[in-house]
Structure formats: C-alpha cells, structure tokens
Design a protein around this motif. Sequence first.
Motif, PDB file in Angstrom:
ATOM      1  N   GLY A  11       0.800  -1.209   0.000  1.00 51.74           N
ATOM      2  CA  GLY A  11       0.000   0.000   0.000  1.00 51.74           C
ATOM      3  C   GLY A  11       0.837   1.264   0.000  1.00 51.74           C
ATOM      4  O   GLY A  11       2.068   1.241   0.125  1.00 51.74           O
ATOM      5  N   LEU A  12       0.157   2.369  -0.124  1.00 51.94           N
ATOM      6  CA  LEU A  12       0.778   3.695  -0.135  1.00 51.94           C
ATOM      7  C   LEU A  12       0.312   4.430   1.113  1.00 51.94           C
ATOM      8  O   LEU A  12      -0.867   4.743   1.249  1.00 51.94           O
ATOM      9  CB  LEU A  12       0.369   4.449  -1.400  1.00 51.94           C
ATOM     10  CG  LEU A  12       0.868   5.888  -1.562  1.00 51.94           C
ATOM     11  CD1 LEU A  12       2.392   5.915  -1.665  1.00 51.94           C
ATOM     12  CD2 LEU A  12       0.237   6.534  -2.784  1.00 51.94           C
ATOM     13  N   SER A  13       1.234   4.692   2.038  1.00 52.83           N
ATOM     14  CA  SER A  13       0.878   5.265   3.335  1.00 52.83           C
ATOM     15  C   SER A  13       1.416   6.679   3.482  1.00 52.83           C
ATOM     16  O   SER A  13       2.452   7.023   2.912  1.00 52.83           O
ATOM     17  CB  SER A  13       1.416   4.395   4.478  1.00 52.83           C
ATOM     18  OG  SER A  13       0.873   3.101   4.437  1.00 52.83           O
ATOM     19  N   GLY A  14       0.730   7.467   4.286  1.00 55.21           N
ATOM     20  CA  GLY A  14       1.188   8.812   4.571  1.00 55.21           C
ATOM     21  C   GLY A  14       0.124   9.610   5.286  1.00 55.21           C
ATOM     22  O   GLY A  14      -0.948   9.095   5.638  1.00 55.21           O
ATOM     23  N   GLU A  15       0.422  10.863   5.494  1.00 54.91           N
ATOM     24  CA  GLU A  15      -0.534  11.755   6.137  1.00 54.91           C
ATOM     25  C   GLU A  15      -1.606  12.146   5.126  1.00 54.91           C
ATOM     26  O   GLU A  15      -1.299  12.579   4.011  1.00 54.91           O
ATOM     27  CB  GLU A  15       0.185  12.993   6.669  1.00 54.91           C
ATOM     28  CG  GLU A  15      -0.660  13.847   7.589  1.00 54.91           C
ATOM     29  CD  GLU A  15       0.140  14.934   8.262  1.00 54.91           C
ATOM     30  OE1 GLU A  15       0.097  16.087   7.771  1.00 54.91           O
ATOM     31  OE2 GLU A  15       0.838  14.632   9.254  1.00 54.91           O
ATOM     32  N   ALA A  16      -2.857  11.981   5.521  1.00 46.65           N
ATOM     33  CA  ALA A  16      -3.962  12.266   4.607  1.00 46.65           C
ATOM     34  C   ALA A  16      -4.004  13.745   4.260  1.00 46.65           C
ATOM     35  O   ALA A  16      -3.721  14.615   5.085  1.00 46.65           O
ATOM     36  CB  ALA A  16      -5.283  11.837   5.244  1.00 46.65           C
ATOM     37  N   ILE A  17      -4.331  14.034   3.027  1.00 50.47           N
ATOM     38  CA  ILE A  17      -4.521  15.379   2.462  1.00 50.47           C
ATOM     39  C   ILE A  17      -3.194  16.080   2.185  1.00 50.47           C
ATOM     40  O   ILE A  17      -2.978  16.635   1.102  1.00 50.47           O
ATOM     41  CB  ILE A  17      -5.418  16.274   3.355  1.00 50.47           C
ATOM     42  CG1 ILE A  17      -6.781  15.594   3.594  1.00 50.47           C
ATOM     43  CG2 ILE A  17      -5.594  17.639   2.715  1.00 50.47           C
ATOM     44  CD1 ILE A  17      -7.569  15.323   2.333  1.00 50.47           C
ATOM     45  N   THR A  18      -2.241  16.057   3.137  1.00 57.80           N
ATOM     46  CA  THR A  18      -0.991  16.785   2.920  1.00 57.80           C
ATOM     47  C   THR A  18       0.051  15.944   2.169  1.00 57.80           C
ATOM     48  O   THR A  18       0.840  16.474   1.387  1.00 57.80           O
ATOM     49  CB  THR A  18      -0.387  17.259   4.259  1.00 57.80           C
ATOM     50  OG1 THR A  18      -0.221  16.133   5.114  1.00 57.80           O
ATOM     51  CG2 THR A  18      -1.311  18.268   4.916  1.00 57.80           C
ATOM     52  N   GLU A  19       0.079  14.618   2.426  1.00 58.99           N
ATOM     53  CA  GLU A  19       1.003  13.724   1.708  1.00 58.99           C
ATOM     54  C   GLU A  19       0.245  12.862   0.705  1.00 58.99           C
ATOM     55  O   GLU A  19       0.618  12.779  -0.460  1.00 58.99           O
ATOM     56  CB  GLU A  19       1.767  12.847   2.707  1.00 58.99           C
ATOM     57  CG  GLU A  19       2.718  13.623   3.586  1.00 58.99           C
ATOM     58  CD  GLU A  19       3.424  12.753   4.616  1.00 58.99           C
ATOM     59  OE1 GLU A  19       4.447  13.209   5.166  1.00 58.99           O
ATOM     60  OE2 GLU A  19       2.962  11.620   4.872  1.00 58.99           O
ATOM     61  N   ILE A  20      -0.787  12.197   1.163  1.00 59.02           N
ATOM     62  CA  ILE A  20      -1.696  11.490   0.245  1.00 59.02           C
ATOM     63  C   ILE A  20      -2.746  12.515  -0.159  1.00 59.02           C
ATOM     64  O   ILE A  20      -3.792  12.670   0.473  1.00 59.02           O
ATOM     65  CB  ILE A  20      -2.343  10.265   0.916  1.00 59.02           C
ATOM     66  CG1 ILE A  20      -1.274   9.368   1.561  1.00 59.02           C
ATOM     67  CG2 ILE A  20      -3.159   9.479  -0.094  1.00 59.02           C
ATOM     68  CD1 ILE A  20      -0.281   8.781   0.599  1.00 59.02           C
ATOM     69  N   THR A  21      -2.447  13.265  -1.194  1.00 59.72           N
ATOM     70  CA  THR A  21      -3.261  14.431  -1.543  1.00 59.72           C
ATOM     71  C   THR A  21      -4.435  14.048  -2.443  1.00 59.72           C
ATOM     72  O   THR A  21      -4.462  12.982  -3.061  1.00 59.72           O
ATOM     73  CB  THR A  21      -2.402  15.474  -2.272  1.00 59.72           C
ATOM     74  OG1 THR A  21      -1.966  14.916  -3.525  1.00 59.72           O
ATOM     75  CG2 THR A  21      -1.199  15.881  -1.444  1.00 59.72           C
ATOM     76  N   CYS A  22      -5.390  14.970  -2.534  1.00 58.42           N
ATOM     77  CA  CYS A  22      -6.514  14.759  -3.443  1.00 58.42           C
ATOM     78  C   CYS A  22      -6.045  14.735  -4.898  1.00 58.42           C
ATOM     79  O   CYS A  22      -6.569  13.963  -5.714  1.00 58.42           O
ATOM     80  CB  CYS A  22      -7.558  15.863  -3.243  1.00 58.42           C
ATOM     81  SG  CYS A  22      -8.437  15.755  -1.670  1.00 58.42           S
ATOM     82  N   GLU A  23      -5.047  15.550  -5.198  1.00 58.69           N
ATOM     83  CA  GLU A  23      -4.523  15.565  -6.561  1.00 58.69           C
ATOM     84  C   GLU A  23      -3.887  14.222  -6.904  1.00 58.69           C
ATOM     85  O   GLU A  23      -4.064  13.694  -8.014  1.00 58.69           O
ATOM     86  CB  GLU A  23      -3.498  16.700  -6.705  1.00 58.69           C
ATOM     87  CG  GLU A  23      -3.059  16.978  -8.127  1.00 58.69           C
ATOM     88  CD  GLU A  23      -1.859  16.134  -8.569  1.00 58.69           C
ATOM     89  OE1 GLU A  23      -1.670  15.972  -9.788  1.00 58.69           O
ATOM     90  OE2 GLU A  23      -1.136  15.629  -7.688  1.00 58.69           O
TER      91      GLU A  23
END
Length: 464
Positions: A11-23
């Motif tokens: 999987g791809l993990s990170g902080e939502a919105i700031t790292e795993i962005t909507c873009e």
Amino acid sequence: MRMARILRPEGLSGEAITEITCELMLRIGRATAQALGKGCAHAPVIYISHDPRRAADALEAALCAGICAGGGIAHCLGVLPTAGMALLLSAEDGDAGISLAGGDKPFEQICVRFFAKTGFPMPAEQLDSISALLPASAALPLKSQNDCGIIARQADAVNRYLRLLNTRLSTPMDLRGKKPVRIALDCANGAVSAVAEPLLRQLGAEVLMLHYTPDGLNINHGCGVKSTDQIISFVRDYGCDAGFAFDGDGMRCLAADESGELLDGDRLLAILCQERLDQQANLPELLPRDMQRGVAATFVTNLGFLRFAKARGIPVQTTQPAPQFVLEKMHDLGLPLGGDGSGCLYFADSPAPDALMTVARVIQVMQRTGKKLSELAAVMEHDPQVALSVRIPHYWREIWKNDPDIARFIAACEQELGTDGRILVRERKEDAAIRVMVEGRDFRRINNYAFAIAEVIQSRTKKQ
C-alpha cells in the motif's frame, strides 16, 4: 521517489490530504481505470471502501473523479472493513478494489491499498502498469462526456458483507436452554462499528459495545488494539465471557478472556487450529485432513505456538509478516489457516485478514465446547516477548547491519540466550528505525537483552 515504485503491494501510506493528496488520488483513479481498461472489453469496475477517518471522504471523491475520467465505474461501498470489500470483490463482478484506511493509525494517517479482482492484494506487475500511467506525460487521453465513467453508491454493502460472512461460518447451533456468551467489543470507533454487533447477535451472543460511535477524528484514539486496557477493564467490570478489541480497519483483533488476560493473535490461531484438529479427528479415515498441510505463520510468531504446532504434528510454513506474503503462502500450499501475534488471522475462504471472521469463529468454538476462553487458550503456552524500536539517522539505514560492534554484541547475546529464546533485529521499511525483538520464557532476562541491544545500536548510530 521514482514514480515507477510509488505503488507497492503493502500500500501507499502517509498523512492524509498533505502527503496522500486529493490531486494524487485523482491521478491514481485515472491511471487505475486506464490500466485496467487496456485489458477489458467493458468499462472497468473498481470497488472502493474506506474506514470512518475524516479525510477519507475527500480522498474518495478525488479517486472517483479520476476513475470516471479514465473511463471506469466506481462502486463506492462506503464505510466497510477492507476485508469486507475484498470479500465482496472476490464474490462479485468487480475488476479491482481500492481501500482507504489506516489500520491502527490515528485519524491523520491513511493507507491506500489495491486489490485484484480475486480480492487478494494486487500483484506488483499490475501495480507497475498503474504506476507507469501516473505521470501527466504518460497519461492516456481522458474520456469525453459521452464515455466517461459513473459513480455507483452501494448502500447495501454492509448487508452483502454480512451475508457472505454468514455463509462461511459454521451452521448455527441449537442454543435453546443455554446461557448466551456475553461478549464485549471495542470497535475502535472504526470500520466494524456498524457491522460487528448484528453479526455476533445472529450467532446468539449477548453483545456489549464500546467505542462504536466514529466522528472521523476519534478512530483508534485511546481505544482498540492500541489501548487494550480498555477492553480488559470492561470485561472485568461487566462480567463478560470474553472481549475483543479491533483496529480501525477491522483487519486485526486481540482478545481478553473472562479474567481479563490479554490473548494475542498467536493464541487465537492456536484455538482455531485445535478446533479444526478436533473436528477432523472424527472424519472417516480416507477423507483429506487439511491441517496436515500446515498453517502459515511469520518469523515473529511466538515460540509457544511453534511448540504447540510441533506437539500436534502441524507443519508451520513461515513467511514475512505482511498480508501479501501470508496469503501467497496459504494459496500456494493450500493451507486452511494463517496468522501472527499482531492479531491478523487469515482463512482459506477469505482473501484478506478479517477480524470479524476471527471473532465469530472463536465465539463459535466457545459455544460448541462450552469452555471458557481461558480454557481454550490454555492449549498453548505463550512466551514473553519484548519489542523495542530504535530511531536511527537516515544515512545509517542498511549500513548499520555491517557495523562490527553492533553485530558482535547481538551475536554475544544470542550465544548467551542459546535455545531458551531468540533475538530478531531488523530495519523497518516505513521509517528510519530498527526493531529489536527478544523472546524467551524468562521475562527479566529477555528484557535486559532487548534494552542492552537497543542501547548499543543507539550509541553506535549517533556517531558520525
């Protein structure tokens, strides 16, 4: 990070919105639909589930927009355990699945996982084909308003998941005249909050709930598998026969017996192995016994479980502690069960680790045998384990293994410990940290070894 390696089976993990962005999610949705569309004569159908953390709705919306732009059909299942999405995907006509969940992490963190149409983790080759289309320069032309995809919201996903679970559980027993088992559930304010109670009530259990009102921010906060003191106290205070604590995604669970003693995944696996052995002992001699093929475990599986399995003639097939590796081992060897101490248990009739199925099957063993959970868990002697994480500078990653002082000290500890236990020292993939795990029957001794090794690693890696 190279774009070609951004998507991995874990999987791809990170902080939502700031790292795993909507873009990023928009690009992932578009690339997934386009990659799948190359091999489909129809618009690819992609199942999407998420846990109730706050950012999941925004990321799901971006993902769906990308899928539609790439010509795919997004089947939004809503809040559902990842195992539920994988089970629905394997039983229905989807082409792939994506889950947005964070396991036992706080609400700020999220993990994007990909699943093949079988419900199993998507293989690396298929992930690479999606990764190749992520850069804007590599993207295929977008669909027009005439042939773009659609979003189909599946309001009945929870009920469909419950039906599939029930078909995989044992035939309900006649519990008339029997006192129902009293079960406490700590749902971690997560994905099982709306699913766990109806499932277990159908099995005839009396269910008491705590931490089952998610608000998007309270998932895993002071509850669930990360805070097991909550379920332990609840079981004791309310006279429960057993308690179970979930993670926010419903992949893991830990148990507390009627006295409040904590049971990890290895002990739950031992209970289910023993139950399967007992059932197969009554089969006609010529019928196959799948426990003879063994069970899947990991290299951190408790030594007590290994002794339990050896005493009963159960082969233990060991692999790395990650779902894709355990599931691959089970599939390749035709194993009925698998698991590890973290509380992830695997079943041959489910494509993903499913904590709800684990709890339901343990409760059914209690109902069938009439035994207390502590009696069932007594089939296995559990060795103490001490696990520590040591943060290291990034430039020490991998090269710490070649440091002679660290290597000599670990070897000396291993020699002193001998056959009374084991020492495992490995680097964590997700961050710059080394995990030290020491196991043995003498807690004071292994605790001293663990802290001594951690101190040597820390002192050596601080030096330039």
